[in-house]
Design an enzyme around this catalytic site. Structure first.
Site, PDB file in Angstrom:
ATOM      1  N   PRO A 165       0.920  -1.178   0.061  1.00  0.00           N
ATOM      2  CA  PRO A 165      -0.333   0.197   0.001  1.00  0.00           C
ATOM      3  C   PRO A 165       0.780   1.159   0.237  1.00  0.00           C
ATOM      4  O   PRO A 165       0.170   2.376  -0.774  1.00  0.00           O
ATOM      5  CB  PRO A 165      -0.637  -0.539   1.559  1.00  0.00           C
ATOM      6  CG  PRO A 165      -0.558  -1.396   1.200  1.00  0.00           C
ATOM      7  CD  PRO A 165       0.160  -2.302   0.972  1.00  0.00           C
ATOM      8  N   GLU A 171       5.270  -3.610 -13.599  1.00  0.00           N
ATOM      9  CA  GLU A 171       6.542  -3.883 -13.712  1.00  0.00           C
ATOM     10  C   GLU A 171       7.753  -2.733 -13.819  1.00  0.00           C
ATOM     11  O   GLU A 171       8.585  -2.522 -14.233  1.00  0.00           O
ATOM     12  CB  GLU A 171       6.801  -4.616 -14.949  1.00  0.00           C
ATOM     13  CG  GLU A 171       5.443  -5.460 -15.477  1.00  0.00           C
ATOM     14  CD  GLU A 171       6.125  -6.688 -14.214  1.00  0.00           C
ATOM     15  OE1 GLU A 171       6.930  -6.719 -13.311  1.00  0.00           O
ATOM     16  OE2 GLU A 171       5.424  -8.172 -14.024  1.00  0.00           O
TER      17      GLU A 171
END
Length: 388
Positions: free
Chosen positions: A127, A364
């Site tokens: 988070p 990514e």
């Protein structure tokens, strides 16, 4: 330099295309519409070798190069970018374990991953730690012959439906940065592992994305992959290939969109002529094809550099990911535009390709982070000359 595919690569491409056309393309719209994670098809992909493409043959994989992998993945993504993307994430996680785990751990789990019997999730993002992965806070505390893990991960592909979590956690002090991170293999159903709701996403509907919470999850110390403190380096090595993989998924979606646009221009008539007769649209198709071919060559160059352990392989992978995911998204967007209103409705797959490819510019490593990687490396003496 020879830019032609080898006979083997052509055979891989044909096998992947046949599988994609038979087992993926006819069902991709249904998977998207009904949010179906096609585990049966992933198992079938494993039987084809596609769940362990660059995993060593000794551990049940195909042992292929990253260039071979790109040829295969592009065909899978042309049918369903979302499902192909999960296949690449699974391949990345499997390769990490196959490359850096102990022999016993490799033998225990890699063959099951490589054949698709088990599925893997790659668990890095938290988070409060997205682009700044070195600031992750999930903690793995050594307790005798075990580690006890506490923390949470977010945006995890396949979470709740996979068998293995390849997870990065902090074994060092809170301020130890990237040097204090280690990698672990955790059974997805281990005591203390729980999953959040399946996120409602713009695209990638054929794979679940959930938060993972870990509360006093105890695993054997032998489930650590590599040495303590090696986790960040292992994760980044995985991401070099992962960036090529996701860029290749963009190539597949863009190639499918280009072909549909080409065919539509021949079929659709306006003002008494096929769209293919209008020079402005011819120019648009030419630009789409040019950008797609440029993106494909950058991805294949990056794969070649990674296969050959080039000192600038990370730079090439970052450039390929940045360029290909941006360029291919625009190719799909232009293909949708050429279809007019038809491109915007679900009867045609273009809006699905658009939704699926959009996230490739984020995951990514966002393309902004790719630019940072590229620029910082280029500012070092001799690098701009080395990649000439």
């Amino acid at each position: 330099m020879d830019f032609n595919l080898t006979e083997d690569q052509q055979a891989f491409r044909e096998a992947a295309r046949a599988f994609a056309e038979k087992s993926m393309a006819p069902y991709a719209a249904k998977w998207d519409d009904e949010h179906i994670f096609p585990k049966d098809v992933l198992k079938e992909a494993g039987e084809m070798g596609f769940m362990g493409i660059y995993t060593p043959e000794a551990l049940g994989g195909m042992g292929l190069s990253r260039l071979d992998t790109s040829v295969i993945v592009e065909e899978l993504a042309a049918a369903c970018p979302s499902t192909a993307a999960f296949i690449t994430i699974h391949n990345m996680a499997t390769w990490m374990v196959a490359s850096f785990a102990s022999d016993d751990l490799k033998q225990e789990i890699v063959p099951k991953l490589a054949c698709g019997e088990w599925l893997a999730s790659y668990c890095l993002t938290e988070p409060g730690a997205g682009s700044d992965a070195a600031s992750l806070r999930t903690k793995a505390a050594r307790d005798g012959d075990s580690y006890v893990i506490n923390g949470s991960k977010v945006f995890i592909s396949g979470a709740g439906a996979t068998d293995i979590l390849v997870l990065m956690a902090r074994t060092g002090a809170p301020d130890s940065g990237y040097k204090g991170i280690s990698t672990f293999v955790i059974p997805a159903d281990a005591d203390g592992v729980s999953y959040g709701k399946n996120e409602e996403k713009m695209g990638w509907h054929s794979q679940p994305t959930r938060m993972i919470s870990l509360e006093n999850v105890r695993i054997p110390a032998s489930n650590r992959v590599g040495e303590e403190g090696d986790g960040f380096a292992i994760a980044m090595k995985g991401l070099d290939g992962g960036r090529l993989n996701i860029a290749t998924c963009s190539l597949g979606g863009a190639q499918a969109a280009l072909l549909r646009a080409r065919n539509y221009m021949h079929e659709r008539e306006q003002f008494g002529k096929p769209l293919a007769a209008f020079q402005a649209l011819q120019f648009k198709l030419a630009d789409m094809a040019t950008n797609l071919v440029a993106a494909r060559q950058m991805v294949r160059l990056g794969a070649f550099k990674l296969d050959n352990a080039d000192p600038e392989a990370t730079l090439h992978c970052a450039m390929a990911k940045r360029f290909a995911t941006d360029a291919c998204f625009e190719v799909v967007n232009d293909a949708l535009q050429l279809h007019g209103g038809y491109g915007y409705i679900r009867e045609y797959p273009l809006e699905r390709y658009l939704r699926d490819l959009r996230v490739h510019q984020i995951l990514e490593g966002t393309n902004e982070i790719m630019r940072l990687i590229i620029a910082r490396r280029l500012l070092d003496d001799g690098v701009a000359e080395a990649i000439q």
